[in-house]
Write a protein that holds these residues in place. Structure first.
Motif, PDB file in Angstrom:
ATOM      1  N   LYS A  15       0.814  -1.220   0.000  1.00 34.10           N
ATOM      2  CA  LYS A  15       0.000   0.000   0.000  1.00 34.10           C
ATOM      3  C   LYS A  15       0.848   1.271   0.000  1.00 34.10           C
ATOM      4  N   ASN A  16       2.135   1.141   0.326  1.00 35.32           N
ATOM      5  CA  ASN A  16       3.012   2.311   0.394  1.00 35.32           C
ATOM      6  C   ASN A  16       3.329   2.803  -1.020  1.00 35.32           C
ATOM      7  N   GLN A  17       3.258   4.108  -1.217  1.00 34.08           N
ATOM      8  CA  GLN A  17       3.478   4.710  -2.533  1.00 34.08           C
ATOM      9  C   GLN A  17       4.906   4.551  -3.034  1.00 34.08           C
ATOM     10  N   TYR A  18       5.841   4.345  -2.104  1.00 34.44           N
ATOM     11  CA  TYR A  18       7.250   4.242  -2.496  1.00 34.44           C
ATOM     12  C   TYR A  18       7.689   2.793  -2.796  1.00 34.44           C
ATOM     13  N   VAL A  19       6.760   1.853  -2.766  1.00 31.17           N
ATOM     14  CA  VAL A  19       7.098   0.440  -3.034  1.00 31.17           C
ATOM     15  C   VAL A  19       6.646   0.068  -4.440  1.00 31.17           C
ATOM     16  N   LYS A  20       7.576  -0.460  -5.240  1.00 29.83           N
ATOM     17  CA  LYS A  20       7.235  -0.906  -6.595  1.00 29.83           C
ATOM     18  C   LYS A  20       6.693  -2.340  -6.559  1.00 29.83           C
ATOM     19  N   THR A  21       7.460  -3.219  -5.964  1.00 28.42           N
ATOM     20  CA  THR A  21       7.034  -4.623  -5.805  1.00 28.42           C
ATOM     21  C   THR A  21       7.525  -5.129  -4.466  1.00 28.42           C
ATOM     22  N   LYS A  47      10.477 -12.421   0.138  1.00 32.02           N
ATOM     23  CA  LYS A  47      11.914 -12.326   0.400  1.00 32.02           C
ATOM     24  C   LYS A  47      12.475 -10.911   0.329  1.00 32.02           C
ATOM     25  N   GLY A  48      11.814  -9.995  -0.364  1.00 35.90           N
ATOM     26  CA  GLY A  48      12.416  -8.672  -0.502  1.00 35.90           C
ATOM     27  C   GLY A  48      11.468  -7.614  -1.029  1.00 35.90           C
ATOM     28  N   ILE A  49      11.992  -6.363  -1.038  1.00 39.20           N
ATOM     29  CA  ILE A  49      11.219  -5.203  -1.487  1.00 39.20           C
ATOM     30  C   ILE A  49      11.987  -4.496  -2.586  1.00 39.20           C
ATOM     31  N   THR A  50      11.266  -3.983  -3.587  1.00 40.01           N
ATOM     32  CA  THR A  50      11.858  -3.114  -4.600  1.00 40.01           C
ATOM     33  C   THR A  50      11.267  -1.712  -4.391  1.00 40.01           C
ATOM     34  N   TYR A  51      12.178  -0.777  -4.032  1.00 47.27           N
ATOM     35  CA  TYR A  51      11.740   0.603  -3.755  1.00 47.27           C
ATOM     36  C   TYR A  51      11.733   1.412  -5.054  1.00 47.27           C
ATOM     37  N   SER A  52      10.928   2.448  -5.072  1.00 46.97           N
ATOM     38  CA  SER A  52      10.859   3.328  -6.251  1.00 46.97           C
ATOM     39  C   SER A  52      12.083   4.238  -6.294  1.00 46.97           C
ATOM     40  N   ASP A  53      12.425   4.704  -7.518  1.00 46.25           N
ATOM     41  CA  ASP A  53      13.567   5.623  -7.666  1.00 46.25           C
ATOM     42  C   ASP A  53      13.294   6.932  -6.920  1.00 46.25           C
ATOM     43  N   GLU A  54      12.056   7.325  -6.865  1.00 44.96           N
ATOM     44  CA  GLU A  54      11.667   8.560  -6.178  1.00 44.96           C
ATOM     45  C   GLU A  54      12.026   8.501  -4.696  1.00 44.96           C
ATOM     46  N   LYS A  69      14.497  -4.379 -15.014  1.00 51.06           N
ATOM     47  CA  LYS A  69      13.194  -4.140 -15.616  1.00 51.06           C
ATOM     48  C   LYS A  69      12.186  -3.838 -14.519  1.00 51.06           C
ATOM     49  N   ASP A  70      10.936  -3.808 -14.844  1.00 48.03           N
ATOM     50  CA  ASP A  70       9.902  -3.381 -13.910  1.00 48.03           C
ATOM     51  C   ASP A  70       9.769  -4.274 -12.685  1.00 48.03           C
ATOM     52  N   SER A  71      10.260  -5.490 -12.723  1.00 45.34           N
ATOM     53  CA  SER A  71      10.156  -6.382 -11.556  1.00 45.34           C
ATOM     54  C   SER A  71      11.540  -6.873 -11.170  1.00 45.34           C
ATOM     55  N   SER A  72      11.612  -7.448  -9.975  1.00 48.63           N
ATOM     56  CA  SER A  72      12.903  -7.913  -9.467  1.00 48.63           C
ATOM     57  C   SER A  72      13.038  -9.425  -9.617  1.00 48.63           C
ATOM     58  N   GLY A  73      12.379  -9.987 -10.647  1.00 43.80           N
ATOM     59  CA  GLY A  73      12.463 -11.430 -10.852  1.00 43.80           C
ATOM     60  C   GLY A  73      13.759 -11.810 -11.546  1.00 43.80           C
ATOM     61  N   ARG A  74      13.804 -13.038 -12.076  1.00 40.80           N
ATOM     62  CA  ARG A  74      14.996 -13.517 -12.770  1.00 40.80           C
ATOM     63  C   ARG A  74      15.165 -12.778 -14.098  1.00 40.80           C
ATOM     64  N   PRO A  75      16.381 -12.621 -14.580  1.00 39.70           N
ATOM     65  CA  PRO A  75      16.601 -11.945 -15.866  1.00 39.70           C
ATOM     66  C   PRO A  75      16.043 -12.775 -17.013  1.00 39.70           C
ATOM     67  N   ARG A  76      15.805 -12.125 -18.146  1.00 38.98           N
ATOM     68  CA  ARG A  76      15.309 -12.830 -19.318  1.00 38.98           C
ATOM     69  C   ARG A  76      16.317 -13.873 -19.784  1.00 38.98           C
ATOM     70  N   ILE A  77      15.780 -14.988 -20.305  1.00 38.14           N
ATOM     71  CA  ILE A  77      16.660 -16.030 -20.826  1.00 38.14           C
ATOM     72  C   ILE A  77      17.226 -15.564 -22.161  1.00 38.14           C
ATOM     73  N   LYS A  78      18.528 -15.528 -22.221  1.00 40.76           N
ATOM     74  CA  LYS A  78      19.189 -15.043 -23.425  1.00 40.76           C
ATOM     75  C   LYS A  78      19.127 -16.088 -24.531  1.00 40.76           C
ATOM     76  N   GLU A  79      18.823 -15.672 -25.725  1.00 39.27           N
ATOM     77  CA  GLU A  79      18.792 -16.566 -26.881  1.00 39.27           C
ATOM     78  C   GLU A  79      20.229 -16.844 -27.316  1.00 39.27           C
ATOM     79  N   LEU A  80      20.598 -18.118 -27.322  1.00 41.57           N
ATOM     80  CA  LEU A  80      21.974 -18.479 -27.639  1.00 41.57           C
ATOM     81  C   LEU A  80      22.200 -18.489 -29.144  1.00 41.57           C
TER      82      LEU A  80
END
Length: 458
Positions: A16-22, A26-33, A91-102
């Motif tokens: 509910k906090n305006q400064y929290v993105k996700t 296990k963790g919090i991603t804070y906004s740049d603001e 990116k917008d979330s703190s999940g795993r990075p995109r799988i790179k196409e080999l």
């Protein structure tokens, strides 16, 4: 990073906090603001906890460890790159990075690396003595896989392939790096040093009074003679690690392989020690013994003996204890003109691998014989042939034979003597050959008498 996990209720509150993105458990991603706000307020002399609370965060839910870690991270980033350092590069979330196409080249390099690792693993497994036909799947220990991965990487110069090879070998990458860390290497050195000290004590007990011992004897000897108490599992581990093997009654690897393949078959004890049935050719006893002669050389003797007459019907010698030793003896029995198979004749042996082998059992069946075996570890179930071997070793000067040929001549000479000129008290003071003829004559006379009586009655 804090190990504290957020409950569902805490996640709902923080979201509910305006400064929290996700936020996750296990963790919090804070906004740049909020990061910029934090640096501004911190530069005014406020404490980190105070800034978080003013922004509407419950520090008891977040935990001071997370507050401290976040503030240290942002201060370091701002000092290094200014405001740009506070921007979230993810990116917008703190999940795993995109799988790179080999690329094609990267895919080829990975396949080549995988192939080299599998080849190295197969080579290592081939050297393992317990891997054989029908054996269960053998897996390498994790530590051995780590060593194998490093060897493959160094040998073929496979740069940046650690993660991929760990996935192929089904081990963790963190475990791989931890295994080769200075701390782990030092721990292994300390353990090896302790094991070396334990090995010295175990060897003292192992060789005590010049007699080799097994793990249980070593444990009792250590406690009784050296006042040293070792756990039995530790003793066995040290013995396995340093290849300390007790030569007395050691495990037979071939027996384990036979059980694994399930080709060898044990049959019941049909004879039940009924050796003398007064019928030549009905009870055949067989076994193999070793003969030590000049210069520590060893030969092997296989014998088939008639249980009723005591006559040796066939024997075969070899300097190797191969399967042919037993099957060639059966072949010689078949060629013996003096051997007349009786009705329901059987051949009795111990449970040795030669006699449980499919080839031997097939040949026995082709000869029209039933097969019987002693109970496991019970020499009395085949006592007459054990007695024969005892007399042979007492009466033949085996030690003086210098060659295998000389030994063969001596054994052949003794068996002829045993059958034809060595009288035996229990055979009515006859030789085995005479007693065989005596039994056959009596049986012939008995049948003639029966036929004569039957004829006269008619």
């Amino acid at each position: 990073m804090s190990k504290k996990l957020f409950a569902e209720k805490d996640i709902a509150t923080l979201s509910k906090n305006q400064y929290v993105k996700t936020v996750s458990s296990k963790g919090i991603t804070y906004s740049d603001e909020f990061k910029k706000h934090f640096i501004t307020e911190y530069s005014k002399g406020k404490y980190a906890r105070e800034i978080f609370e003013e922004a509407g965060f419950d520090v008891d839910i977040i935990g001071m460890q997370r507050v401290k870690s976040a503030s240290d991270r942002w201060k370091t980033a701002y000092k290094a790159e200014g405001v740009l350092g506070l921007k979230d590069s993810r990116k917008d979330s703190s999940g795993r990075p995109r799988i790179k196409e080999l690329s094609i080249e990267e895919k080829y390099a990975r396949l080549e690396a995988q192939m080299k690792l599998v080849q190295a693993e197969n080579e290592l497994l081939k050297k393992n003595p317990i891997v054989g036909k029908g054996a269960k799947e053998v897996k390498l220990p994790t530590s051995q896989k780590y060593i194998l991965i490093r060897e493959v990487i160094e040998k073929y110069n496979l740069i940046h392939m650690v993660k991929f090879l760990c996935e192929v070998a089904e081990v963790s990458r963190s475990g791989y790096y931890n295994y080769f860390s200075a701390k782990s290497i030092e721990q292994r050195k300390r353990k090896d040093k302790k094991d070396g000290e334990a090995k010295e004590m175990i060897l003292k007990a192992f060789n005590f009074k010049g007699r080799k011992k097994g793990a249980r004897q070593i444990k009792m000897t250590l406690a009784g003679q050296f006042q040293c108490v070792f756990n039995l599992k530790k003793i066995r581990r040290i013995m396995k690690k340093y290849d300390i093997v007790c030569p007395i009654r050691k495990a037979n690897p071939y027996r384990r392989m036979m059980k694994a393949t399930q080709e060898h078959r044990v049959v019941p004890n049909l004879l039940n020690r009924q050796f003398k049935q007064e019928t030549p050719g009905k009870v055949l006893l067989t076994d193999i013994t070793y003969l030590n002669y000049h210069g520590g050389q060893r030969a092997y003797l296989s014998v088939i003996k008639d249980g009723s007459t005591g006559e040796v019907l066939a024997h075969h010698m070899s300097n190797r204890i191969t399967m042919d030793l037993a099957t060639d003896t059966l072949t010689k029995l078949k060629k013996n003109r003096n051997f007349k198979k009786a009705k329901d004749a059987l051949i009795h042996s111990d449970q040795g691998s030669h006699y449980t082998h499919p080839d031997f059992q097939k040949q026995v069946k082709n000869l029209g014989l039933h097969q019987s075996m002693s109970r496991r570890g019970n020499c009395w179930d085949n006592a007459p042939i054990e007695s024969f071997f005892g007399h042979l070793k007492d009466e033949v000067d085996i030690k003086s034979c210098k060659t295998f040929g000389e030994l063969q001549q001596e054994i052949n000479k003794y068996i002829r003597h045993y059958n034809h000129t060595r009288f035996q008290w229990n055979l009515k003071k006859m030789t085995p050959a005479q007693y065989r003829n005596h039994l056959l004559t009596n049986r012939l006379g008995f049948f003639q008498n029966v036929l004569y009586k039957g004829y006269t009655l008619m």
